[in-house]
Design an enzyme around this catalytic site. Structure first.
Site, PDB file in Angstrom:
ATOM      1  N   ARG A 192       3.170  -6.601   9.488  1.00  0.00           N
ATOM      2  CA  ARG A 192       2.402  -5.534  10.133  1.00  0.00           C
ATOM      3  C   ARG A 192       2.828  -5.347  11.590  1.00  0.00           C
ATOM      4  NH1 ARG A 192      -3.433  -7.450   7.647  1.00  0.00           N
ATOM      5  NH2 ARG A 192      -3.414  -6.215   5.726  1.00  0.00           N
TER       6      ARG A 192
ATOM      7  N   ARG B 187      -0.717 -14.653   4.293  1.00  0.00           N
ATOM      8  CA  ARG B 187      -1.477 -14.063   5.410  1.00  0.00           C
ATOM      9  C   ARG B 187      -0.714 -14.232   6.731  1.00  0.00           C
ATOM     10  NH1 ARG B 187      -6.084 -10.814   4.369  1.00  0.00           N
ATOM     11  NH2 ARG B 187      -6.957 -11.486   6.345  1.00  0.00           N
TER      12      ARG B 187
ATOM     13  N   HIS C 133      -1.948  -5.209   1.434  1.00  0.00           N
ATOM     14  CA  HIS C 133      -3.158  -6.009   1.234  1.00  0.00           C
ATOM     15  C   HIS C 133      -2.716  -7.410   0.833  1.00  0.00           C
ATOM     16  CE1 HIS C 133      -6.908  -7.620  -0.181  1.00  0.00           C
ATOM     17  NE2 HIS C 133      -6.239  -8.040  -1.235  1.00  0.00           N
TER      18      HIS C 133
ATOM     19  N   LYS D  38       0.833  -1.204   0.000  1.00  0.00           N
ATOM     20  CA  LYS D  38       0.000   0.000   0.000  1.00  0.00           C
ATOM     21  C   LYS D  38       0.875   1.265   0.000  1.00  0.00           C
ATOM     22  CE  LYS D  38      -3.834  -2.332   2.442  1.00  0.00           C
ATOM     23  NZ  LYS D  38      -4.649  -2.380   3.687  1.00  0.00           N
TER      24      LYS D  38
ATOM     25  N   THR E 277      -4.947  -7.840  10.781  1.00  0.00           N
ATOM     26  CA  THR E 277      -5.298  -6.558  10.141  1.00  0.00           C
ATOM     27  C   THR E 277      -4.841  -5.342  10.960  1.00  0.00           C
ATOM     28  OG1 THR E 277      -7.225  -7.661   9.210  1.00  0.00           O
ATOM     29  CG2 THR E 277      -7.240  -5.254   9.208  1.00  0.00           C
TER      30      THR E 277
HETATM   31  P1  GDP Z   1      -7.182  -7.413   5.682  1.00  0.00           P
HETATM   32  O1  GDP Z   1      -7.648  -8.533   4.818  1.00  0.00           O
HETATM   33  O2  GDP Z   1      -6.322  -7.869   6.840  1.00  0.00           O
HETATM   34  O3  GDP Z   1      -6.506  -6.297   4.913  1.00  0.00           O
HETATM   35  O4  GDP Z   1      -8.463  -6.780   6.395  1.00  0.00           O
HETATM   36  P2  GDP Z   1      -9.957  -6.513   5.842  1.00  0.00           P
HETATM   37  O5  GDP Z   1     -10.171  -7.179   4.525  1.00  0.00           O
HETATM   38  O6  GDP Z   1     -10.878  -6.837   6.947  1.00  0.00           O
HETATM   39  O7  GDP Z   1      -9.956  -4.925   5.654  1.00  0.00           O
HETATM   40  C1  GDP Z   1      -9.346  -4.294   4.560  1.00  0.00           C
HETATM   41  C2  GDP Z   1      -8.592  -3.055   5.001  1.00  0.00           C
HETATM   42  O8  GDP Z   1      -9.535  -2.104   5.540  1.00  0.00           O
HETATM   43  C3  GDP Z   1      -7.604  -3.283   6.137  1.00  0.00           C
HETATM   44  O9  GDP Z   1      -6.360  -3.761   5.697  1.00  0.00           O
HETATM   45  C4  GDP Z   1      -7.508  -1.900   6.742  1.00  0.00           C
HETATM   46  O10 GDP Z   1      -6.670  -1.044   5.970  1.00  0.00           O
HETATM   47  C5  GDP Z   1      -8.953  -1.400   6.622  1.00  0.00           C
HETATM   48  N1  GDP Z   1      -9.772  -1.707   7.808  1.00  0.00           N
HETATM   49  C6  GDP Z   1     -10.249  -2.931   8.153  1.00  0.00           C
HETATM   50  N2  GDP Z   1     -10.999  -2.871   9.265  1.00  0.00           N
HETATM   51  C7  GDP Z   1     -11.020  -1.575   9.636  1.00  0.00           C
HETATM   52  C8  GDP Z   1     -11.653  -0.880  10.739  1.00  0.00           C
HETATM   53  O11 GDP Z   1     -12.332  -1.452  11.591  1.00  0.00           O
HETATM   54  N3  GDP Z   1     -11.442   0.468  10.799  1.00  0.00           N
HETATM   55  C9  GDP Z   1     -10.694   1.150   9.891  1.00  0.00           C
HETATM   56  N4  GDP Z   1     -10.561   2.470  10.049  1.00  0.00           N
HETATM   57  N5  GDP Z   1     -10.092   0.524   8.853  1.00  0.00           N
HETATM   58  C10 GDP Z   1     -10.238  -0.823   8.727  1.00  0.00           C
HETATM   59 MG    MG Z   2      -9.187  -8.609   3.407  1.00  0.00          MG
END
Ligand code: GDP
Ligand code: MG
Length: 201
Positions: free
Chosen positions: A136, A119, A159, A14, A125
């Site tokens: 991370r 992952r 991501h 990113k 996340t």
């Molecule tokens: P990932 O697969 O670990 O990237 O997580 P997700 O698919 O659940 O979410 C995608 C992206 O959205 C994450 O990598 C974060 O950048 C953002 N994100 C996810 N959950 C949250 C949240 O609860 N609050 C905020 N502000 N951003 C979030």
């Molecule tokens: Mg995701």
């Protein structure tokens, strides 16, 4: 050669990963575990493209919203949004601004268990709670609470596709067929051959 070696996944470094000059550090972690780069590109994605990416799975927006609310409930804290839909919409708007703020590097990676392995190396996340030793966990300090309070997406460098199905859909969005390169790495024999014969002369 095992057929397991053909699994593919999408990684996107990113804009914060690029700005922190972590491209080499991040790619090193995927390379040293044995994954093979089969596609790579560097560009500034549009907000529309990011919207498409996060809407490939129509359930994602609601799921991320539920997860966001649950994170607050678990900590006994009040969430800055009321419904999963509202939370999901806010996260997506934040992601469109974040992911299109500068160049990103998209990588198609191939190898046995590529999705799960990536992952694991990337970590959870939320950087505040991602394991030490993960990308991370080791390189960034953001939290849900700080990101939500400031009305932006969590900045977590990378991501990575969350499942094999997600990887298939995401790779098709980010790469054309001809941008994925089929080739062999010398180390694949050591990683995947059934009989390691012919090593000793
Ligand atoms: P990932 O697969 O670990 O990237 O997580 P997700 O698919 O659940 O979410 C995608 C992206 O959205 C994450 O990598 C974060 O950048 C953002 N994100 C996810 N959950 C949250 C949240 O609860 N609050 C905020 N502000 N951003 C979030
Ligand atoms: Mg995701």
């Amino acid at each position: 050669m095992s057929e397991f070696r053909n699994e593919r996944t999408l990684v996107v470094i990113k804009p914060d990963g690029i700005q922190r000059s972590l491209v080499g550090e991040i790619i090193k972690r995927f390379e040293r575990v044995g994954l093979k780069i089969v596609g790579a590109k560097f560009f500034v994605p549009s907000p529309d493209f990011i919207d498409k990416h996060y809407n490939l799975n129509p359930e994602w927006k609601k799921n991320v919203g539920e997860k966001a609310l649950e994170a607050y409930r678990k900590q006994g804290k009040e969430a800055p949004f009321n419904t999963p839909e509202e939370a999901g919409e806010r996260v997506i708007e934040g992601l469109k601004a974040y992911m299109s703020s500068g160049p990103v590097m998209a990588l198609a990676l191939e190898g046995a268990h590529a999705v799960a392995l990536v992952r694991k190396l990337v970590g959870g996340t939320e950087p505040l709670s991602s394991d030490v030793g993960t990308i991370r966990g080791d390189f960034v300090l953001d939290s849900y609470q700080m990101a939500d309070t400031d009305g932006r997406a969590v900045r977590n460098l990378i991501h990575a596709s969350g499942s094999i199905e997600e990887a298939i859909d995401e790779l098709a969005l980010w790469f054309k067929d001809e941008e994925i390169v089929d080739y062999t790495l010398v180390q694949e024999r050591i990683l995947y051959d059934v009989n390691l014969d012919g090593l000793v002369e």
